[in-house]
Design an enzyme around this catalytic site. Structure first.
Site, mmCIF file in Angstrom:
data_model
loop_
_atom_site.group_PDB
_atom_site.id
_atom_site.type_symbol
_atom_site.label_atom_id
_atom_site.label_comp_id
_atom_site.label_asym_id
_atom_site.label_seq_id
_atom_site.Cartn_x
_atom_site.Cartn_y
_atom_site.Cartn_z
ATOM 1 N N GLU A 102 0.798 -1.223 0.000
ATOM 2 C CA GLU A 102 0.000 0.000 0.000
ATOM 3 C C GLU A 102 0.836 1.281 0.000
ATOM 4 O O GLU A 102 0.470 2.251 -0.658
ATOM 5 C CB GLU A 102 -0.928 0.007 1.229
ATOM 6 C CG GLU A 102 -2.028 -1.039 1.201
ATOM 7 C CD GLU A 102 -3.114 -0.708 0.192
ATOM 8 O OE1 GLU A 102 -3.049 0.352 -0.440
ATOM 9 O OE2 GLU A 102 -4.037 -1.534 0.025
ATOM 10 N N SER A 385 -33.547 -33.393 43.840
ATOM 11 C CA SER A 385 -32.759 -34.069 44.880
ATOM 12 C C SER A 385 -31.306 -33.636 44.916
ATOM 13 O O SER A 385 -30.505 -34.265 45.619
ATOM 14 C CB SER A 385 -32.823 -35.583 44.655
ATOM 15 O OG SER A 385 -34.142 -36.060 44.795
#
Length: 794
Positions: A102, A385
């Protein structure tokens, strides 16, 4: 001669000096005017605020796993998804490709590259169109800022719309302005965080996470080239929508890197072999409800502290991305076997740190039929339980029981409360280990009444397990069978005590959450209860086949509304809840057949050390110093060494605390204890008989039990609790009890000693849904002889 010619030289010098002063003054003034003009332009057209926020993207919120993997990201006010990044957190391969492809002159140009602009202008004149824009990274940042300030969605506009001459001139001016205000690093940080990567995705870190499933710090050559290429045309080259176009763009960057000699040809050739593929962005979400929970907590903090800047918020969690993915996969695989409206919640907690490693608040976040958005990790439900291990641990610490204490599994009535077992049957005499392992109800209720429900609830609440009851209700015996509500998170936190020496903890979802530890039971009680749940509780017994080194407990709430399973290993504590968030029953779905298989699958995927094969070579767990294995005797329950041999009807090996073996709990129907006295008539040595007071004066036994003959002797013997009499075989009774009654003592037993248990007077019985009849078990107590039953007088 006139003198004026002699002054011609100095005059000219002064004129020349005056001219140069005016020249430099003019230049200075021009420069000052230019600077004032530029400053005025800078003030009139200031940089967007985003230019000064660096990696702090406004309003963006991202929740991360412990390793930095994004779990879920919420866009900010501009609609973009970002994750902060800096040059130090990005792969050097990416930075190298970005600069070379770039802007190779990024470090020295003032925002625009004259050489690149001349090249672009020549190409424009020669070809009659824009071939390359000559943009620098600074100009690209200027374009990003301009587009984001105008409309966030413009980031995906085609490149041709960005290349008009006026646009380029404006970007050049902005680039110069950026270089004036910011350092090169600041400009690079802006690009790393705001570069358009397709759709809502912006920035290299978010793109790496969203498309590649990894951090930008560990990119390969091919991955780095792909992310460098994406901002050139983010709408068309999205890897999740156009993988072939994305791969072609990536290969173009790779070729350029090879042509420049930055990367070697073999490296580039290998990189081009990698196939570009990315799943849809939403498919990358992990633990969405856990992330939402953290987001809501953050919003609450912001509401409590108004004025906090709406910068990028990165919330760190304790979740393990690998554990979370395996957890969600296990749940997904199990969903086809569940009804459409049933949801599943699961929690995985690291015992050492109390960090939550896996969090699933619902079965499938994309399935609205399963109430996907309801977080059942925090939903209040009946625990069934699952509270029983804490009851037995508390009883151990209170000195009421040891692991083989004799308990009664028979019909009992506790002030109008008559619980039954899940299997609708009773077993008679059972040990603590058997009662807990088989999750029997009556022994648990019996034990809770002796301990006091209010004390039990207070102990749990102090350890972080809160039992919610209806308004105005107080703790009662139904607590132990699920008569109050709690959450999966609190339940798992309490169960960690079994692996942490009795210390329960509050699970932590964020690394900076404080560690909250509370003693729930002693280390000895935790060891014994864990041995029971893991291995049946008998010292030296082999592990049950198919379980591995896992302490299991399941639970089912009334009406099959909630199915639970908890598994505890050395490393993890796991909890699973299955049910409908609206509380609708699911007949046939209970903890053992629904939730327990899920826990087993999770442990297989998460903790190989808990598997059967791993256990074969694992050393036995060493008990704490206060836990001792010793033989005890039934029915008295005392240590064998402290029990008369004639009173030891059944010998068992038990775990005891402090070497003390508590006696069997008092007989509710006979307060005199389990040691009784009988009188034996020995006049016929070959056929001795048993006598009772008042039935045979001729035999020498008076109404008060006083003997009138030396041949009638009193004998002390150990008897079983009254409620267990129907289950005790002749072989388990003492020799005295096995003797027949004397002839004069036979017949109807005193009415005060007879008792029917299993059905209360004036009871109304209804069959369970789907059944046509009621099955009732009743027993007659108080007689060792034949009993005649009458039903409606017959």
């Amino acid at each position: 001669m006139p003198k004026w010619p002699q002054r011609k030289g100095p005059i000219r010098m002064r004129l020349l000096l005056k001219f140069h002063v005016k020249k430099w003054l003019y230049r200075f003034l021009c420069m000052a005017l230019l600077l004032c003009f530029l400053k005025a332009l800078d003030l009139l057209f200031p940089l967007p605020p985003m230019a000064f926020q660096g990696e702090a993207a406004p309003g963006t919120l991202v929740v991360l796993a412990a390793d930095g993997t994004p779990l879920r990201t919420w866009p900010g006010a501009d609609g973009a998804l970002r994750q902060p990044a800096t040059p130090e957190t990005v792969s050097p391969l990416y930075l190298e490709a970005l600069r070379q492809y770039e802007d190779r002159a990024f470090d020295w140009h003032p925002g625009i590259n004259p050489l690149a602009l001349l090249r672009a202008g020549w190409q424009w004149v020669r070809h009659g169109r824009v071939v390359s824009g000559g943009s620098t990274l600074t100009m690209q940042v200027a374009r990003i800022l301009e587009m984001n300030a105008a409309a966030p969605t413009d980031a995906d506009t085609p490149p041709q719309a960005r290349r008009s001459l006026l646009t380029k001139l404006r970007q050049m001016a902005r680039a110069l302005q950026l270089e004036w205000h910011l350092s090169k690093r600041d400009i690079l940080v802006l690009y790393l965080n705001h570069a358009p990567m397709g759709g809502q995705v912006q920035g290299v870190e978010m793109a790496a996470r969203a498309y590649l499933g990894k951090s930008a710090a560990s990119l390969s050559h091919a991955e780095a080239a792909l992310l460098v290429a994406l901002p050139q045309n983010p709408s068309r080259w999205r890897p999740d929508r156009a993988p072939s176009l994305a791969q072609a763009a990536r290969d173009k960057v790779l070729t350029r890197m090879a042509d420049l000699g930055v990367w070697s040809a073999p490296t580039v050739a290998d990189a081009k072999l990698e196939r570009v593929f990315a799943p849809p962005l939403r498919a990358r979400w992990l633990a969405p409800l856990a992330a939402e929970r953290l987001r809501q907590a953050q919003l609450q903090r912001l509401r409590q502290h108004p004025g906090t800047p709406a910068a990028a918020q990165v919330l760190h969690s304790t979740l393990d991305a690998g554990v979370q993915m395996r957890l969600e996969q296990v749940l997904t695989d199990r969903l086809p076997s569940l009804p459409p409206a049933v949801s599943v919640a699961a929690l995985v907690v690291d015992n050492a740190s109390l960090a939550i490693r896996g969090y699933a608040g619902s079965a499938d976040f994309a399935d609205p039929q399963r109430a996907a958005h309801v977080d059942m990790v925090r939903g209040v439900r009946s625990p069934g339980s699952t509270l029983k291990p804490f009851l037995y641990a508390m009883a151990l610490d209170e000195g009421l029981i040891h692991s083989e204490s004799l308990l009664i599994d028979a019909p009992q009535n506790f002030g109008g409360y008559a619980p039954g077992n899940f299997q609708a049957a009773f077993s008679g005499p059972v040990s603590v280990s058997e009662a807990l392992q088989r999750s029997l109800n009556v022994p648990a209720v019996d034990l809770l009444e002796r301990l006091d429900p209010a004390r039990f609830a207070a102990r749990l609440r102090n350890a972080g397990l809160k039992l919610r009851m209806p308004r105005g209700a107080t703790p009662n015996l139904s607590l132990i069978l699920g008569g109050a509500g709690t959450t999966l998170e609190e339940l798992v936190g309490a169960y960690t005590a079994l692996a942490r020496g009795g210390v329960a903890g509050q699970p932590r979802l964020q690394p900076d959450d404080p560690t909250v530890d509370t003693p729930l039971m002693s280390a000895g009680a935790a060891f014994i209860v864990r041995e029971i749940l893991e291995n049946g509780g008998r010292p030296g017994a082999p592990f049950r086949e198919g379980t591995g080194r896992v302490a299991w407990k399941t639970g089912t709430s009334f009406g099959f509304r909630d199915a639970w399973a908890i598994g505890v290993t050395d490393r993890y504590t796991l909890g699973v809840w299955v049910g409908r968030p609206d509380g609708t029953p699911n007949p046939g779905f209970f903890g053992a057949n629904t939730a327990a298989p899920l826990v087993k699958d999770l442990l297989t995927a998460l903790d190989p050390d808990a598997s059967d094969s791993a256990h074969q070579t694992a050393p036995a767990r060493q008990p704490p110093p206060d836990v001792v294995a010793q033989d005890i005797c039934w029915p008295l329950g005392l240590a064998a060494t402290a029990t008369n041999a004639t009173h030891c009807m059944l010998r068992r090996q038990a775990w005891t605390l402090q070497g003390t073996a508590p006696p069997t709990l008092p007989d509710r129907l006979s307060p005199t204890g389990l040691l009784d006295t009988a009188w034996v008539d020995l006049r016929d040595a070959r056929h001795p008989v048993r006598l009772r007071p008042g039935c045979s004066p001729a035999a020498g036994l008076g109404p008060q039990g006083r003997t009138g003959s030396a041949r009638v002797q009193s004998v002390t013997y150990a008897r079983w609790p009254t409620l267990l009499q129907p289950w005790i075989s002749r072989e388990l009774r003492s020799e005295v009890e096995r003797l027949p009654l004397g002839p004069a003592c036979r017949g109807e037993a005193p009415s005060r000693s007879l008792r029917i248990v299993g059905l209360d007077p004036h009871s109304t019985l209804h069959p369970t849904p789907g059944q046509q009849a009621v099955k009732v078990q009743v027993h007659a107590l108080g007689s060792a002889e034949a009993v005649h039953w009458l039903l409606d007088g017959t």
